[in-house]
Structure formats: C-alpha cells, structure tokens
Scaffold this active site. Structure first.
Site, PDB file in Angstrom:
ATOM      1  N   MET A 123     -12.146  -7.547  -8.803  1.00  0.00           N
ATOM      2  CA  MET A 123     -13.027  -8.426  -8.040  1.00  0.00           C
ATOM      3  C   MET A 123     -14.472  -8.190  -8.502  1.00  0.00           C
ATOM      4  O   MET A 123     -14.991  -8.899  -9.357  1.00  0.00           O
ATOM      5  CB  MET A 123     -12.860  -8.076  -6.564  1.00  0.00           C
ATOM      6  CG  MET A 123     -13.366  -9.073  -5.597  1.00  0.00           C
ATOM      7  SD  MET A 123     -13.167  -8.439  -3.912  1.00  0.00           S
ATOM      8  CE  MET A 123     -11.753  -9.291  -3.400  1.00  0.00           C
ATOM      9  N   SER A 124     -15.104  -7.130  -7.982  1.00  0.00           N
ATOM     10  CA  SER A 124     -16.544  -6.950  -8.227  1.00  0.00           C
ATOM     11  C   SER A 124     -16.874  -6.665  -9.691  1.00  0.00           C
ATOM     12  O   SER A 124     -17.922  -7.073 -10.176  1.00  0.00           O
ATOM     13  CB  SER A 124     -17.086  -5.818  -7.352  1.00  0.00           C
ATOM     14  OG  SER A 124     -16.400  -4.620  -7.630  1.00  0.00           O
ATOM     15  N   HIS A 155       0.814  -1.219   0.000  1.00  0.00           N
ATOM     16  CA  HIS A 155       0.000   0.000   0.000  1.00  0.00           C
ATOM     17  C   HIS A 155       0.844   1.264   0.000  1.00  0.00           C
ATOM     18  O   HIS A 155       0.329   2.350   0.202  1.00  0.00           O
ATOM     19  CB  HIS A 155      -0.962  -0.027   1.201  1.00  0.00           C
ATOM     20  CG  HIS A 155      -1.815  -1.263   1.207  1.00  0.00           C
ATOM     21  ND1 HIS A 155      -1.486  -2.391   1.921  1.00  0.00           N
ATOM     22  CD2 HIS A 155      -2.941  -1.567   0.531  1.00  0.00           C
ATOM     23  CE1 HIS A 155      -2.385  -3.332   1.693  1.00  0.00           C
ATOM     24  NE2 HIS A 155      -3.271  -2.868   0.859  1.00  0.00           N
ATOM     25  N   HIS A 157      -5.617   0.516  -2.548  1.00  0.00           N
ATOM     26  CA  HIS A 157      -6.561   0.506  -3.658  1.00  0.00           C
ATOM     27  C   HIS A 157      -6.419   1.806  -4.443  1.00  0.00           C
ATOM     28  O   HIS A 157      -6.424   2.887  -3.862  1.00  0.00           O
ATOM     29  CB  HIS A 157      -7.989   0.276  -3.166  1.00  0.00           C
ATOM     30  CG  HIS A 157      -8.464   1.270  -2.143  1.00  0.00           C
ATOM     31  ND1 HIS A 157      -7.908   1.384  -0.889  1.00  0.00           N
ATOM     32  CD2 HIS A 157      -9.434   2.238  -2.186  1.00  0.00           C
ATOM     33  CE1 HIS A 157      -8.523   2.339  -0.214  1.00  0.00           C
ATOM     34  NE2 HIS A 157      -9.441   2.884  -0.968  1.00  0.00           N
ATOM     35  N   GLY A 175     -11.272  -0.764  -7.394  1.00  0.00           N
ATOM     36  CA  GLY A 175     -12.127   0.147  -8.158  1.00  0.00           C
ATOM     37  C   GLY A 175     -11.784   0.223  -9.633  1.00  0.00           C
ATOM     38  O   GLY A 175     -12.094   1.219 -10.290  1.00  0.00           O
TER      39      GLY A 175
HETATM   40  C1  LIG Z   1      -8.826  -7.458  -2.358  1.00  0.00           C
HETATM   41  C2  LIG Z   1      -8.480  -6.042  -2.436  1.00  0.00           C
HETATM   42  N1  LIG Z   1      -7.282  -5.578  -1.971  1.00  0.00           N
HETATM   43  C3  LIG Z   1      -7.179  -4.254  -2.107  1.00  0.00           C
HETATM   44  C4  LIG Z   1      -6.004  -3.482  -1.639  1.00  0.00           C
HETATM   45  O1  LIG Z   1      -6.028  -2.259  -1.714  1.00  0.00           O
HETATM   46  O2  LIG Z   1      -5.052  -4.132  -1.224  1.00  0.00           O
HETATM   47  S1  LIG Z   1      -8.535  -3.551  -2.833  1.00  0.00           S
HETATM   48  C5  LIG Z   1      -9.297  -5.032  -2.945  1.00  0.00           C
HETATM   49  C6  LIG Z   1     -10.669  -5.243  -3.503  1.00  0.00           C
HETATM   50  C7  LIG Z   1     -10.800  -4.888  -4.945  1.00  0.00           C
HETATM   51  O3  LIG Z   1     -12.102  -5.094  -5.344  1.00  0.00           O
HETATM   52  P1  LIG Z   1     -12.782  -4.348  -6.545  1.00  0.00           P
HETATM   53  O4  LIG Z   1     -12.101  -4.819  -7.798  1.00  0.00           O
HETATM   54  O5  LIG Z   1     -14.203  -4.831  -6.468  1.00  0.00           O
HETATM   55  O6  LIG Z   1     -12.654  -2.881  -6.319  1.00  0.00           O
END
Ligand SMILES: Cc1nc(C(=O)O)sc1CCOP(=O)(O)O
Length: 203
Positions: free
Chosen positions: A179-180, A105, A125, A159
C-alpha cells in the site's frame, strides 16, 4: 517457481481520481490493483472501477475489497473478503466463477478459508506498518508453516519494502501486497519498479 505477484492496494485516503491517475501509471508493471475504499458506497465503488477501466486498466487486474456485488457486476477479476464480509463459501456458491481472496492472520484461519474454497489469501501483517500500529507483526515463521502445509496461494502484506520482499517469497508466498510503499511514494512508478526488481519481475 512462477514469477511472484505484485498487488497494489488503495489506501482509502487518496482522492479516487488521484488513485486512478497513479494506477494508470503503474498498472503495466503490476499484477493486481485492489480497490479498498471502505468509506465508499457500492455506487461509488462501481464508478471507481469504471474510472480504472477508462484508463485502460484491464478488469482482469482489478480486485474489489468486500463488495462482491460490485466485483461481479463489473466482471472484475475477483473480490477480497475480510472477517466482516460474506463468508467465502457463500460467495463461491452465489457467484460461481469469481475469484475469491480472503484476509487471514493465522494458520487456523488459512486452513478454514482453504477448506471453504478461497482461491488465495492475504496474510499479514508480516512486518511493522503504520496501518497496523500497536499490533505486533507476524514475521515469516507462520507464513512458512502455511505455505508448506496448504495448497492455498498466499500473498503477504504489511510493511513490505523492496529490501524485505525476497524473504517472503523464500517463505513460500506467491506474491506481495503493498500500500504505502508505492502509493505514498514521491514517484509511484519508480517505487513499483524497485519492487519489481526485488521480485525478479521482467520489467
Ligand atoms: C490493508 C492491510 N491489511 C493488512 C493485514 O495485516 O491484513 S496490513 C495492511 C496494510 C498494508 O499497508 P503497507 O503496505 O503500507 O504496510
């Protein structure tokens, strides 16, 4: 520049049979499938990898979150470690040959895991996401700093949509993790194809 990688990460909220079903429909379009099922025991995760294999998903595309014992015993492509997991250097030493990813991060974390021998890192993220509500997104500036200063392959996460993925590749990311955007889509196959188009992937 090589073709960007597309990683799909399980949500931990779907029935595993449902996830396996979707994975079997989309695997030919994507590079890696991550099993991120924090509530599962090692035995359940092992079984989930078996289910994926039974649907002809190659082990070379499967990455197991946290549980290096499961990844190793199934001969999966690799393991994705988090801050609470075994240390990258411990895993590299104890399980030679397994590919090791680490969630990061910050720039400093990237440097640390690079020095410890991680094969890749997932940085996020980057954009607002329901999975990390309340936490400010990181944007692309630090991502650029990391990719410009280190030979550590970075997969961006958080996102990501087909319309913002190019920004991340332009910032030096080796790929994206979603993911989503795919697993919650009405048609995961259509969604994954849109991500592929946005990344300039062949199919
Ligand atoms: C599993 C995960 N890890 C993250 C990090 O910042 O380390 S963000 C995240 C979820 C990502 O989901 P979506 O594609 O739906 O935004």
């Amino acid at each position: 520049m090589s073709v960007p990688e597309l990683h799909i990460i399980s949500t931990g909220k779907q029935q595993i049979t449902k996830f396996v079903e979707i994975a079997s429909e989309i695997h030919e379009y994507i590079d890696f499938i991550h099993l991120r099922e924090k509530h599962m025991s090692a035995a359940q995760l092992y079984q989930a990898v078996t289910l994926l294999c039974e649907r002809n998903i190659p082990l070379s595309k499967i990455i197991v979150n946290d549980r290096v014992d499961v990844a190793w015993s199934q001969q999966a492509y690799g393991v994705q470690l988090a801050f609470h997991s075994l240390d990258v250097s411990v895993v590299k030493q104890a399980f030679p040959g397994i590919r090791v990813g680490r969630s990061i991060h910050s720039f400093d974390e990237a440097q640390t895991v690079f020095e410890k021998g991680a094969d890749f890192a997932i940085y996020g993220h980057v954009f607002p996401t329901n999975s990390k509500s309340g936490l400010p997104p990181k944007g692309v500036e630090e991502l650029k700093e990391i990719t410009m200063n280190m030979k550590l392959p970075i997969i961006a996460i958080g996102g990501i949509t087909p319309s913002n993925s190019e920004l991340l590749i332009n910032a030096g990311a080796k790929g994206i993790a979603v993911m989503s955007g795919v697993l919650d889509a009405k048609s995961p196959v259509q969604a994954v194809k849109e991500y592929c188009r946005s990344l300039g992937k062949g199919r």
